[in-house]
Design an enzyme around this catalytic site. Structure first.
Site, PDB file in Angstrom:
ATOM      1  N   ARG A 132       2.619  -1.559 -14.416  1.00  0.00           N
ATOM      2  CA  ARG A 132       2.008  -0.629 -15.372  1.00  0.00           C
ATOM      3  C   ARG A 132       3.012  -0.030 -16.358  1.00  0.00           C
ATOM      4  NH1 ARG A 132      -2.437   3.260 -12.804  1.00  0.00           N
ATOM      5  NH2 ARG A 132      -2.820   3.472 -15.039  1.00  0.00           N
ATOM      6  N   PRO A 162       5.318   6.045  -5.914  1.00  0.00           N
ATOM      7  CA  PRO A 162       6.340   6.165  -4.862  1.00  0.00           C
ATOM      8  C   PRO A 162       7.005   7.543  -4.897  1.00  0.00           C
ATOM      9  CG  PRO A 162       6.493   4.053  -5.948  1.00  0.00           C
ATOM     10  CD  PRO A 162       5.500   4.856  -6.736  1.00  0.00           C
ATOM     11  N   GLU A 163       7.143   8.131  -3.726  1.00  0.00           N
ATOM     12  CA  GLU A 163       7.689   9.488  -3.626  1.00  0.00           C
ATOM     13  C   GLU A 163       8.982   9.464  -2.814  1.00  0.00           C
ATOM     14  OE1 GLU A 163       4.494  12.235  -2.589  1.00  0.00           O
ATOM     15  OE2 GLU A 163       3.041  10.857  -3.466  1.00  0.00           O
ATOM     16  N   ASN A 221       1.897  13.427  -4.877  1.00  0.00           N
ATOM     17  CA  ASN A 221       0.549  13.827  -4.479  1.00  0.00           C
ATOM     18  C   ASN A 221       0.309  13.720  -2.975  1.00  0.00           C
ATOM     19  OD1 ASN A 221      -1.641  15.034  -5.687  1.00  0.00           O
ATOM     20  ND2 ASN A 221      -2.832  13.155  -5.763  1.00  0.00           N
ATOM     21  N   TYR A 224       5.900  -9.460 -12.951  1.00  0.00           N
ATOM     22  CA  TYR A 224       6.140  -8.204 -13.670  1.00  0.00           C
ATOM     23  C   TYR A 224       7.593  -7.717 -13.558  1.00  0.00           C
ATOM     24  CZ  TYR A 224       1.040  -8.148 -13.305  1.00  0.00           C
ATOM     25  OH  TYR A 224      -0.297  -8.492 -13.334  1.00  0.00           O
ATOM     26  N   LYS A 246      12.639  11.495  -6.456  1.00  0.00           N
ATOM     27  CA  LYS A 246      12.035  10.240  -6.904  1.00  0.00           C
ATOM     28  C   LYS A 246      13.005   9.370  -7.704  1.00  0.00           C
ATOM     29  CE  LYS A 246       7.385  12.272  -7.207  1.00  0.00           C
ATOM     30  NZ  LYS A 246       6.218  12.479  -8.074  1.00  0.00           N
TER      31      LYS A 246
END
Length: 392
Positions: free
Chosen positions: A132, A2-3, A198, A112, A62
């Site tokens: 993650r 996420p940006e 990215n 999660y 971010k």
């Protein structure tokens, strides 16, 4: 990951659902990655949230945070797969990173989860998830209006949407001229600009028509101006749309850059320009070679890779000759060929050098009375006879 646009989306939902409410219950799991690597624990975060009124929510690139009625305040980063879920509202419904299955959208608590909180009536339930575990949740002990003057935000560069008084063309030019790194690496550096990751970086460079691996100190002032305008435009537009990719213009690179390696992927833009990929320092850049031309030095030895669908197709191999015998008119083809050759008159012999006659031919000549000795012994016997005759 996420940006800037995705973080702006979450802050929008936090302001809509959480700001102005008091947190009645908060709980967190112990996770040494999410909490421990930034100097806190799950129970400490839960204790800091419980019973506190949320006064504001903010973001810088971010990073995002909640301002509580008293410190410490939670400052968060999504890492690669982190997200904020609000029960009853699909915060991730139109977000590219978080396209969810229907059964996952309504599940509560979400899978999660790292911390959850519930406000007083009217109750709002919020959860931070991270499959993650690269996300970070820390506590910053300071006045609510000075969070940005403390770590980690103080080490980060200006937000191109929020900090327009700091992020100027002159600021960017100074950074570009003072470094010798690929331009993609420069704009991804969070100490230079906050919030560009990215996909935003690729989109920015595509709009600015700059090659991602060209060294930044080789760009002209006109190219830097294009870069600045592109950063402002792409980031502002994406934030205004709250990261909803369905609302991004159809000609944006965003819609086409994700399918690398996927079966049936289209390796070009609707206008026909081919997409290519470069990997430097472990980061993959998608760009359009026909648009983003090199105008200076680039990182040496970088291999360009076209999308599979736009690579030249390999030449087909020649089919192996079949050993099967064709049958025509009831006879195998090779048999018909031999028979045709037998029916043809013999060809005239060429004027080749005469061959040595065989023994059988020599014997045949002898039988006809022609002198044609066939061995040295025979010649010797005749010679001996002549000598004997002279002696008599």
């Amino acid at each position: 990951m996420p940006e800037i646009a995705e973080v702006a989306r979450i802050v929008h939902y936090l302001r809509q659902h959480l700001v102005g409410k008091t947190i009645k219950i908060a709980k967190a799991v112990e996770d040494a990655n999410v909490f421990g690597k930034v100097g806190t624990t799950g129970p400490e975060v839960a204790a800091a949230l419980t019973g506190k009124k949320v006064l504001a929510a903010g973001s810088q690139g971010k990073y995002f945070w909640l301002v509580l009625e008293q410190p410490p305040h939670p400052v968060m980063h999504f890492g690669m797969t982190g997200w904020i879920h609000i029960k009853g509202d699909r915060t991730a419904y139109t977000n590219y990173y978080k396209k969810m299955k229907p059964e996952e959208m309504d599940a509560w608590p979400p899978k999660y989860w790292k911390f959850q909180l519930t406000t007083e009536d009217p109750a709002v339930e919020v959860a931070f998830t991270d499959p993650r575990r690269f996300g970070r949740v820390r506590l910053v002990d300071c006045a609510g209006d000075s969070i940005r003057q403390h770590s980690p935000l103080v080490e980060n560069g200006p937000d191109p949407v929020v900090d327009t008084d700091v992020f100027t063309e002159e600021y960017l030019r100074g950074k570009v001229h003072s470094r010798h790194v690929p331009i993609k690496a420069l704009i991804l550096d969070q100490t230079v600009i906050s919030g560009i990751g990215n996909w935003v970086g690729d989109e920015v460079l595509y709009h600015a028509k700059l090659h991602p691996e060209q060294y930044c100190d080789d760009f002209s002032d006109e190219e830097i101006k294009r870069l600045y305008n592109s950063i402002r435009h792409v980031c502002q537009f994406a934030v205004d749309k709250l990261g909803d990719s369905d609302q991004f213009p159809e000609d944006w690179l965003f819609h086409h850059r994700w399918s690398k390696g996927q079966k049936g992927a289209v390796g070009h833009l609707p206008s026909g320009e081919k997409l290519a990929f470069l990997t430097v320092g472990g980061r993959t850049s998608c760009y359009v070679p026909q648009v983003q031309k090199k105008t200076g030095r680039v990182v040496p030895g970088v291999k360009e890779e076209l999308m599979e669908s736009d690579q030249e197709e390999p030449k087909p191999k020649k089919a192996a000759k079949s050993k099967a015998v064709k049958v025509e008119d009831g006879q195998p083809q090779n048999t018909r060929k031999r028979k045709a050759e037998e029916d043809e008159p013999p060809a005239k012999k060429s004027r080749a050098a005469p061959k040595k006659p065989s023994t059988s031919k020599v014997k045949a000549v002898k039988a006809e009375g022609t002198v044609a000795p066939d061995s040295k012994a025979e010649s010797g016997r005749r010679r001996s006879g002549r000598l004997q005759g002279k002696a008599v």
